[in-house]
Design a protein around this motif. Structure first.
Motif, PDB file in Angstrom:
ATOM      1  N   LEU A  46       0.796  -1.084   0.318  1.00  0.00           N
ATOM      2  CA  LEU A  46       0.318  -0.377  -0.152  1.00  0.00           C
ATOM      3  C   LEU A  46       1.054   0.776  -0.128  1.00  0.00           C
ATOM      4  CD1 LEU A  46      -3.270  -0.462   2.652  1.00  0.00           C
ATOM      5  CD2 LEU A  46      -2.528  -0.720   0.217  1.00  0.00           C
ATOM      6  N   GLY A  47       1.648   1.041   0.485  1.00  0.00           N
ATOM      7  CA  GLY A  47       3.179   2.281   0.473  1.00  0.00           C
ATOM      8  C   GLY A  47       3.962   2.593  -0.442  1.00  0.00           C
ATOM      9  N   ILE A  48       3.764   1.191  -1.268  1.00  0.00           N
ATOM     10  CA  ILE A  48       4.273   1.680  -2.962  1.00  0.00           C
ATOM     11  C   ILE A  48       3.137   2.408  -3.514  1.00  0.00           C
ATOM     12  CG2 ILE A  48       4.862   0.043  -4.305  1.00  0.00           C
ATOM     13  CD1 ILE A  48       6.240  -2.023  -2.441  1.00  0.00           C
ATOM     14  N   LEU A  49       2.204   1.249  -3.431  1.00  0.00           N
ATOM     15  CA  LEU A  49       1.115   2.296  -4.435  1.00  0.00           C
ATOM     16  C   LEU A  49       0.889   3.855  -3.766  1.00  0.00           C
ATOM     17  CD1 LEU A  49      -1.266   1.756  -6.136  1.00  0.00           C
ATOM     18  CD2 LEU A  49      -2.911   0.645  -4.502  1.00  0.00           C
ATOM     19  N   VAL A  50       0.980   3.908  -3.186  1.00  0.00           N
ATOM     20  CA  VAL A  50      -0.310   5.559  -3.097  1.00  0.00           C
ATOM     21  C   VAL A  50       1.401   6.568  -2.928  1.00  0.00           C
ATOM     22  CG1 VAL A  50       0.050   7.376  -0.940  1.00  0.00           C
ATOM     23  CG2 VAL A  50      -1.581   5.123  -0.926  1.00  0.00           C
ATOM     24  N   ALA A  51       2.617   5.719  -2.820  1.00  0.00           N
ATOM     25  CA  ALA A  51       3.713   7.027  -2.988  1.00  0.00           C
ATOM     26  C   ALA A  51       4.089   7.192  -4.524  1.00  0.00           C
ATOM     27  CB  ALA A  51       5.113   6.197  -2.648  1.00  0.00           C
ATOM     28  N   THR A  52       3.666   6.040  -5.529  1.00  0.00           N
ATOM     29  CA  THR A  52       4.205   5.459  -6.736  1.00  0.00           C
ATOM     30  C   THR A  52       2.571   6.875  -7.620  1.00  0.00           C
ATOM     31  OG1 THR A  52       4.735   3.716  -6.848  1.00  0.00           O
ATOM     32  CG2 THR A  52       4.008   4.070  -8.772  1.00  0.00           C
ATOM     33  N   ILE A  53       1.443   6.566  -6.985  1.00  0.00           N
ATOM     34  CA  ILE A  53       1.364   7.741  -7.917  1.00  0.00           C
ATOM     35  C   ILE A  53       0.758   8.898  -6.959  1.00  0.00           C
ATOM     36  CG2 ILE A  53      -1.692   8.167  -6.861  1.00  0.00           C
ATOM     37  CD1 ILE A  53      -2.873   5.050  -6.281  1.00  0.00           C
ATOM     38  N   VAL A  54       0.951   9.413  -6.528  1.00  0.00           N
ATOM     39  CA  VAL A  54       1.738  10.011  -5.926  1.00  0.00           C
ATOM     40  C   VAL A  54       3.244  11.255  -6.285  1.00  0.00           C
ATOM     41  CG1 VAL A  54       2.423  12.421  -4.371  1.00  0.00           C
ATOM     42  CG2 VAL A  54       0.749  10.712  -3.979  1.00  0.00           C
ATOM     43  N   ASN A  55       3.812  10.192  -6.681  1.00  0.00           N
ATOM     44  CA  ASN A  55       5.219  10.596  -7.308  1.00  0.00           C
ATOM     45  C   ASN A  55       4.702  11.008  -9.135  1.00  0.00           C
ATOM     46  OD1 ASN A  55       7.593  10.799  -8.787  1.00  0.00           O
ATOM     47  ND2 ASN A  55       8.712  10.640  -6.847  1.00  0.00           N
ATOM     48  N   HIS A  56       4.076   9.330  -9.460  1.00  0.00           N
ATOM     49  CA  HIS A  56       3.994   9.560 -10.798  1.00  0.00           C
ATOM     50  C   HIS A  56       2.710  10.452 -11.200  1.00  0.00           C
ATOM     51  CE1 HIS A  56       7.010   5.963 -11.583  1.00  0.00           C
ATOM     52  NE2 HIS A  56       6.766   6.173 -11.105  1.00  0.00           N
ATOM     53  N   GLY A  57       1.781  10.808 -10.784  1.00  0.00           N
ATOM     54  CA  GLY A  57       0.677  11.975 -11.054  1.00  0.00           C
ATOM     55  C   GLY A  57       2.054  12.855 -10.754  1.00  0.00           C
ATOM     56  N   LEU A  58       2.358  13.228 -10.421  1.00  0.00           N
ATOM     57  CA  LEU A  58       3.330  14.983 -10.357  1.00  0.00           C
ATOM     58  C   LEU A  58       4.200  15.077 -12.064  1.00  0.00           C
ATOM     59  CD1 LEU A  58       4.088  15.075  -6.836  1.00  0.00           C
ATOM     60  CD2 LEU A  58       2.975  16.996  -8.129  1.00  0.00           C
ATOM     61  N   ALA A  59       4.910  13.694 -11.647  1.00  0.00           N
ATOM     62  CA  ALA A  59       5.900  13.445 -13.374  1.00  0.00           C
ATOM     63  C   ALA A  59       4.467  13.708 -14.095  1.00  0.00           C
ATOM     64  CB  ALA A  59       6.685  12.127 -12.675  1.00  0.00           C
ATOM     65  N   GLY A  60       3.393  13.307 -13.869  1.00  0.00           N
ATOM     66  CA  GLY A  60       2.529  12.901 -15.713  1.00  0.00           C
ATOM     67  C   GLY A  60       2.209  13.763 -16.088  1.00  0.00           C
ATOM     68  N   ALA A  61       1.981  15.372 -14.930  1.00  0.00           N
ATOM     69  CA  ALA A  61       1.502  16.522 -14.914  1.00  0.00           C
ATOM     70  C   ALA A  61       2.807  17.447 -15.292  1.00  0.00           C
ATOM     71  CB  ALA A  61       0.830  17.324 -13.416  1.00  0.00           C
ATOM     72  N   LEU A  62       3.732  17.559 -14.547  1.00  0.00           N
ATOM     73  CA  LEU A  62       5.047  18.007 -15.332  1.00  0.00           C
ATOM     74  C   LEU A  62       4.909  17.420 -17.123  1.00  0.00           C
ATOM     75  CD1 LEU A  62       6.688  19.428 -15.443  1.00  0.00           C
ATOM     76  CD2 LEU A  62       8.297  17.286 -14.797  1.00  0.00           C
ATOM     77  N   GLY A  63       4.357  16.432 -17.527  1.00  0.00           N
ATOM     78  CA  GLY A  63       5.166  16.071 -18.868  1.00  0.00           C
ATOM     79  C   GLY A  63       3.416  16.931 -19.874  1.00  0.00           C
ATOM     80  N   ALA A  64       2.267  17.087 -18.602  1.00  0.00           N
ATOM     81  CA  ALA A  64       1.293  17.601 -19.854  1.00  0.00           C
ATOM     82  C   ALA A  64       1.616  18.919 -20.071  1.00  0.00           C
ATOM     83  CB  ALA A  64       0.236  17.077 -19.000  1.00  0.00           C
ATOM     84  N   TRP A  65       1.961  19.718 -19.072  1.00  0.00           N
ATOM     85  CA  TRP A  65       2.303  21.101 -18.876  1.00  0.00           C
ATOM     86  C   TRP A  65       3.373  21.130 -20.327  1.00  0.00           C
ATOM     87  CZ3 TRP A  65       7.418  23.638 -18.167  1.00  0.00           C
ATOM     88  CH2 TRP A  65       7.190  24.752 -17.968  1.00  0.00           C
ATOM     89  N   ILE A  66       4.725  20.647 -19.820  1.00  0.00           N
ATOM     90  CA  ILE A  66       5.338  20.408 -20.942  1.00  0.00           C
ATOM     91  C   ILE A  66       4.799  20.328 -22.492  1.00  0.00           C
ATOM     92  CG2 ILE A  66       7.372  19.417 -21.925  1.00  0.00           C
ATOM     93  CD1 ILE A  66       8.171  18.370 -19.119  1.00  0.00           C
ATOM     94  N   THR A  67       4.559  19.665 -22.895  1.00  0.00           N
ATOM     95  CA  THR A  67       3.474  19.831 -23.971  1.00  0.00           C
ATOM     96  C   THR A  67       2.453  20.777 -24.209  1.00  0.00           C
ATOM     97  OG1 THR A  67       3.208  16.856 -23.578  1.00  0.00           O
ATOM     98  CG2 THR A  67       1.392  17.952 -25.167  1.00  0.00           C
ATOM     99  N   ALA A  68       2.005  21.286 -23.063  1.00  0.00           N
ATOM    100  CA  ALA A  68       1.337  22.404 -23.271  1.00  0.00           C
ATOM    101  C   ALA A  68       2.212  23.752 -23.701  1.00  0.00           C
ATOM    102  CB  ALA A  68       0.611  23.031 -22.475  1.00  0.00           C
ATOM    103  N   SER A  69       3.553  23.554 -23.070  1.00  0.00           N
ATOM    104  CA  SER A  69       4.618  24.818 -22.622  1.00  0.00           C
ATOM    105  C   SER A  69       5.686  24.525 -24.416  1.00  0.00           C
ATOM    106  CB  SER A  69       5.448  24.413 -21.243  1.00  0.00           C
ATOM    107  OG  SER A  69       4.583  24.935 -20.731  1.00  0.00           O
ATOM    108  N   ILE A  70       5.864  23.854 -24.878  1.00  0.00           N
ATOM    109  CA  ILE A  70       6.815  23.548 -25.613  1.00  0.00           C
ATOM    110  C   ILE A  70       6.200  23.432 -27.143  1.00  0.00           C
ATOM    111  CG2 ILE A  70       9.295  22.139 -26.221  1.00  0.00           C
ATOM    112  CD1 ILE A  70       9.273  22.127 -23.295  1.00  0.00           C
ATOM    113  N   SER A  71       7.403  24.514 -28.114  1.00  0.00           N
ATOM    114  CA  SER A  71       6.598  23.409 -29.473  1.00  0.00           C
ATOM    115  C   SER A  71       6.738  22.361 -29.915  1.00  0.00           C
ATOM    116  CB  SER A  71       7.264  24.656 -30.852  1.00  0.00           C
ATOM    117  OG  SER A  71       8.950  24.157 -30.109  1.00  0.00           O
TER     118      SER A  71
END
Length: 192
Positions: free
Chosen positions: A39-64
């Motif tokens: 459960l600790g692995i699951l929650v840590a991964t969801i939070v960490n990779h959720g932030l990483a996914g959000a950063l990836g989405a922001w990069i897609t929207a911000s860079i040509s």
């Protein structure tokens, strides 16, 4: 669905022998309580990779699209090289368990161990590449669980029987193929 399947497979392969898998071995051997560790692995991964996914989405929207294609292609190729470099677990990452309990220790140590780790950076790159951050985060989380949950149950016995060089080579090849395909224009239908 390609984003889900690729992100799951790449992270599952990249995670074998990674420091977070080694951390799962250590926590399992030390505490012998698989459920709070998983459960600790699951929650840590969801939070960490959720932030990483959000950063990836922001990069897609911000860079040509043209610049993004080159950055992502180079990132995937760099990930291929990085995957071939073995990780080591640092003892201080496991010391926090004495204060927080099994779930808390797993949550904090996994979250911190994933910061800047190759699977987190791969999540950013794949979320930007596929422009489907939710599917990528689900996939990378599944990949982490596919690699780390067995580590919790079988520990060092399994680690000694897996040909780590072969697994790392396969993961590196997948990252390299993604990099070359991106540089050659794969993903153009996504706008880059």
């Amino acid at each position: 669905m390609e984003s889900l399947f690729v992100s799951t497979g790449v992270v599952a392969l990249a995670e074998i022998g990674d420091k977070t898998q080694l951390l799962a071995f250590i926590l399992a051997a030390r505490f012998k309580k698989p459920l709070p560790i998983i459960l600790g692995i699951l929650v840590a991964t969801i939070v960490n990779h959720g932030l990483a996914g959000a950063l990836g989405a922001w990069i897609t929207a911000s860079i040509s699209p043209e610049i993004l294609r080159w950055v992502l292609g180079a990132s995937f190729i760099a990930m291929a090289v990085w995957t071939l470099i073995p990780d080591k677990i640092e003892e201080e990452e496991t010391q926090i368990a004495k204060r927080l309990g099994v779930f808390g220790a797993t949550l904090v140590t996994f979250f911190l161990a994933e910061m800047g780790d190759k699977t987190q950076i791969a999540t950013v790159a794949m979320a930007a590449h596929y422009a489907q951050p939710l599917l990528v985060v689900i996939g990378t989380t599944l990949g982490m669980l596919i690699a780390d949950v067995p580590a919790v149950f079988v520990g060092d016995k399994l680690a000694n029987k897996i040909p780590m060089k072969l697994v790392h080579s396969i993961a590196a090849a997948i990252f390299a193929i993604l990099g070359v395909a991106t540089l050659l224009g794969a993903g153009a239908s996504f706008g880059f």
